[in-house]
Design a protein around this motif. Structure first.
Motif, mmCIF file in Angstrom:
data_model
loop_
_atom_site.group_PDB
_atom_site.id
_atom_site.type_symbol
_atom_site.label_atom_id
_atom_site.label_comp_id
_atom_site.label_asym_id
_atom_site.label_seq_id
_atom_site.Cartn_x
_atom_site.Cartn_y
_atom_site.Cartn_z
ATOM 1 N N GLY A 86 68.186 31.145 -11.346
ATOM 2 C CA GLY A 86 69.113 32.270 -11.130
ATOM 3 C C GLY A 86 70.487 31.791 -10.697
ATOM 4 N N THR A 87 71.201 32.685 -10.047
ATOM 5 C CA THR A 87 72.611 32.451 -9.708
ATOM 6 C C THR A 87 72.741 31.972 -8.265
ATOM 7 N N SER A 88 73.558 30.938 -8.068
ATOM 8 C CA SER A 88 73.814 30.462 -6.698
ATOM 9 C C SER A 88 75.314 30.343 -6.482
ATOM 10 N N PHE A 89 75.750 30.651 -5.288
ATOM 11 C CA PHE A 89 77.169 30.515 -4.933
ATOM 12 C C PHE A 89 77.280 30.527 -3.417
ATOM 13 N N ALA A 90 78.499 30.530 -2.894
ATOM 14 C CA ALA A 90 78.649 30.537 -1.437
ATOM 15 C C ALA A 90 79.582 31.666 -1.016
ATOM 16 N N ILE A 91 79.191 32.336 0.045
ATOM 17 C CA ILE A 91 80.006 33.426 0.599
ATOM 18 C C ILE A 91 80.917 32.827 1.679
ATOM 19 N N ALA A 92 82.153 33.293 1.746
ATOM 20 C CA ALA A 92 83.054 32.871 2.828
ATOM 21 C C ALA A 92 82.585 33.554 4.111
ATOM 22 N N GLY A 93 82.142 32.762 5.051
ATOM 23 C CA GLY A 93 81.592 33.323 6.294
ATOM 24 C C GLY A 93 80.358 32.521 6.662
ATOM 25 N N THR A 94 79.872 32.688 7.855
ATOM 26 C CA THR A 94 78.707 31.916 8.298
ATOM 27 C C THR A 94 77.417 32.583 7.813
ATOM 28 N N GLY A 95 76.286 32.081 8.287
ATOM 29 C CA GLY A 95 74.988 32.616 7.867
ATOM 30 C C GLY A 95 74.885 34.127 8.071
ATOM 31 N N PRO A 129 80.487 24.665 10.009
ATOM 32 C CA PRO A 129 80.199 26.068 9.717
ATOM 33 C C PRO A 129 81.323 26.703 8.909
ATOM 34 N N GLY A 130 81.005 27.789 8.190
ATOM 35 C CA GLY A 130 82.067 28.538 7.514
ATOM 36 C C GLY A 130 81.693 29.094 6.160
ATOM 37 N N LEU A 131 80.625 28.560 5.556
ATOM 38 C CA LEU A 131 80.180 29.116 4.274
ATOM 39 C C LEU A 131 78.708 29.476 4.372
ATOM 40 N N SER A 132 78.338 30.476 3.587
ATOM 41 C CA SER A 132 76.931 30.848 3.497
ATOM 42 C C SER A 132 76.472 30.656 2.047
ATOM 43 N N PRO A 133 75.771 29.547 1.759
ATOM 44 C CA PRO A 133 75.299 29.310 0.392
ATOM 45 C C PRO A 133 74.110 30.220 0.087
ATOM 46 N N VAL A 134 74.200 30.945 -1.033
ATOM 47 C CA VAL A 134 73.164 31.929 -1.341
ATOM 48 C C VAL A 134 72.607 31.724 -2.743
ATOM 49 N N ALA A 135 71.443 32.315 -2.994
ATOM 50 C CA ALA A 135 70.889 32.404 -4.348
ATOM 51 C C ALA A 135 70.458 33.858 -4.540
ATOM 52 N N ILE A 136 70.625 34.338 -5.771
ATOM 53 C CA ILE A 136 70.275 35.741 -6.027
ATOM 54 C C ILE A 136 69.645 35.856 -7.414
ATOM 55 N N SER A 137 68.622 36.699 -7.508
ATOM 56 C CA SER A 137 67.922 36.846 -8.797
ATOM 57 C C SER A 137 68.694 37.804 -9.710
ATOM 58 N N GLU A 138 68.407 37.724 -11.002
ATOM 59 C CA GLU A 138 69.034 38.639 -11.976
ATOM 60 C C GLU A 138 68.633 40.076 -11.642
ATOM 61 N N LYS A 139 67.367 40.224 -11.204
ATOM 62 C CA LYS A 139 66.878 41.569 -10.857
ATOM 63 C C LYS A 139 67.737 42.180 -9.724
ATOM 64 N N TYR A 145 66.777 37.363 -2.999
ATOM 65 C CA TYR A 145 68.058 36.971 -2.401
ATOM 66 C C TYR A 145 67.765 36.089 -1.191
ATOM 67 N N ALA A 146 68.430 34.931 -1.159
ATOM 68 C CA ALA A 146 68.281 34.032 -0.001
ATOM 69 C C ALA A 146 69.671 33.593 0.419
ATOM 70 N N TYR A 147 69.870 33.431 1.707
ATOM 71 C CA TYR A 147 71.168 32.971 2.206
ATOM 72 C C TYR A 147 70.941 31.890 3.245
ATOM 73 N N SER A 148 71.971 31.044 3.415
ATOM 74 C CA SER A 148 71.852 29.980 4.399
ATOM 75 C C SER A 148 73.199 29.781 5.097
ATOM 76 N N GLY A 149 73.342 28.646 5.778
ATOM 77 C CA GLY A 149 74.608 28.292 6.421
ATOM 78 C C GLY A 149 74.839 26.813 6.154
ATOM 79 N N THR A 150 76.093 26.400 6.190
ATOM 80 C CA THR A 150 76.385 24.990 5.889
ATOM 81 C C THR A 150 76.179 24.074 7.084
ATOM 82 N N GLN A 151 76.065 24.663 8.272
ATOM 83 C CA GLN A 151 76.182 23.871 9.512
ATOM 84 C C GLN A 151 74.860 23.355 10.073
#
Ligand SMILES: Cc1ncc(COP(=O)(O)O)c(C=O)c1O
Length: 392
Positions: A57-66, A199-209, A186-192
């Motif tokens: 699926g799709t993975s990216f990072a959100i600006a912000g912490t966990g 700290p500062g990004l939240s790397p996430v993965a999300i399903s097509e569904k 949907y799963a989210y994490s933190g870089t730290q």
């Protein structure tokens, strides 16, 4: 004159120490967030994150912490009137409850005793007798040091037709996550934490569904900033502008992922397991009590009961001032009752284990505890040297 930034050995629940290569990567020149060369960097990050999450699926990072990752999920994955179930066995689950309350979600929580894992029978019973559309759980509960059975919860979500959102803030890059196989949406994490970046990004993965669900909502999610669809469209091939991306943090995340794959993901997990075993064995040899059952205890974070007669605050202050070591205090129900020792990412090395055990021995002796000097070090050392002789 401004204050000098002190050196620290950070062995708390996060942040962990950042790898020097990551700090260096951050000092590269700022690029425009819509620069085509930067898009190539986004693609590399996204590809490596998908490998780490084990997803097509799709993975990216959100600006912000966990917490931004947490709030984005709750903001996007449930509409008004849909039932949400929050599995609650710790402080960060309670944070989810606070967010769900503020977002006006139709939520309920299934509560378990702190220090125990989510009970699958109770969960199934709840799902069987309700119309829950979103289930949330925490993979590695950093307040209690407990790992939850995410694969099995994912099976139940599939069986009962609920979307599944998982907090991987403390687990990503420290223990395995099988996003697709475990039916996570949907799963989210933190870089730290185990990624060893600041700290500062939240790397996430999300399903097509889950993305489809957001596309087809009757009303757009209430937060524009944390709209997972909008952020995914910036990271996707059309690169539709969302907010200005913190580009230097993306450099940091890319370097962190690169370092993780250079070490080898399996070796990295083994390192976390080995150091945790050594630490736990050292602490036990000092007769300190580890309240979490071994079968559900995290590697990345060890919870230790504060021994009788020891003042929590002054012990931790002594540790910080005289040994430069930071450990975590207890949170919520565990406040004043436990300490939390993290061995994550760059902090998860033999020198951290020996450093903290040596400091604990000295401070316990200072507090009139009768212990055999050197016993915890020799116990830890026998594990590190015998089981996995690698030079961490
Ligand atoms: C399990 C868990 N979830 C969520 C969070 C919140 O993350 P952050 O502090 O990066 O916002 C933390 C932070 O320690 C955590 O350990």
């Amino acid at each position: 004159m401004t204050k000098n930034i002190p050196r620290r050995i950070i062995l708390g629940p996060g942040p962990s120490s950042a790898h020097p290569r990551i700090l260096k990567a951050m000092s590269n020149p700022v690029m425009g967030y819509l620069d085509p060369d930067f898009f190539e960097i986004l693609e590399e990050v996204s590809g490596m994150l998908s490998m780490l999450y084990n997803t097509e699926g799709t993975s990216f990072a959100i600006a912000g912490t966990g917490s931004a990752g947490m709030e984005a999920g709750l903001n996007c994955l449930a509409e008004d009137g849909e039932d949400v179930l929050i599995c609650n066995n710790g402080y960060f689950c309670e944070r989810m409850i606070m967010m769900a309350e503020r977002l006006n979600l139709n939520y309920s929580s299934l509560n378990f005793e702190w220090g125990t894992a989510i009970d699958l029978d109770l969960l199934e019973n709840k799902l069987k007798n309700s119309n829950i559309k979103l289930v949330t759980a925490i993979h590695a509960e950093t307040s209690t040091g407990v790992i939850n059975p995410i694969a099995e919860i994912g099976q139940l979500c599939k069986k009962y037709g609920a979307k599944f959102m998982v907090d991987c803030v403390t687990s990503l890059a420290g223990i395995e996550i099988k996003f697709d196989e475990w039916n996570i949406d949907y799963a989210y994490s933190g870089t730290q934490k185990c990624l060893a970046a600041p700290p500062g990004l939240s790397p996430v993965a999300i399903s097509e569904k889950a993305l489809d669900y957001i596309r087809n909502r009757e009303e757009a999610p209430s937060s524009w900033y944390l709209d997972l669809l909008g952020i995914s469209e910036y990271w996707g091939k059309d690169h539709i502008a969302h907010q200005t991306t913190p580009v230097n943090l993306v450099y940091a995340l890319r370097e962190a992922l690169q370092i993780t794959f250079e070490e080898g993901i399996e070796s990295k997990f083994q390192r976390h397991e080995l150091m945790s075993k050594a630490l736990k064995s050292g602490l036990k040899s000092l007769c300190l009590e580890l309240p979490v059952d071994e079968s559900i205890a995290l590697n990345q974070l060890t919870v230790v009961k504060i021994p009788e007669g020891i003042d929590d605050e002054s012990f931790r202050t002594d540790l910080l001032r005289n040994y430069l070591i930071e450990i975590g205090r207890g949170l919520g129900e565990f406040s004043g009752k436990v300490w939390r020792i993290g061995l994550m990412g760059e902090s998860c090395v033999a020198s951290s284990v020996f450093g903290i055990l040596n400091a604990f021995e000295n401070l316990l002796i200072k507090n009139n505890y009768e212990i055999e000097k050197g016993s915890s070090l020799s116990s830890a050392s026998s594990i590190i040297n015998s089981e996995f002789p690698r030079p961490y």
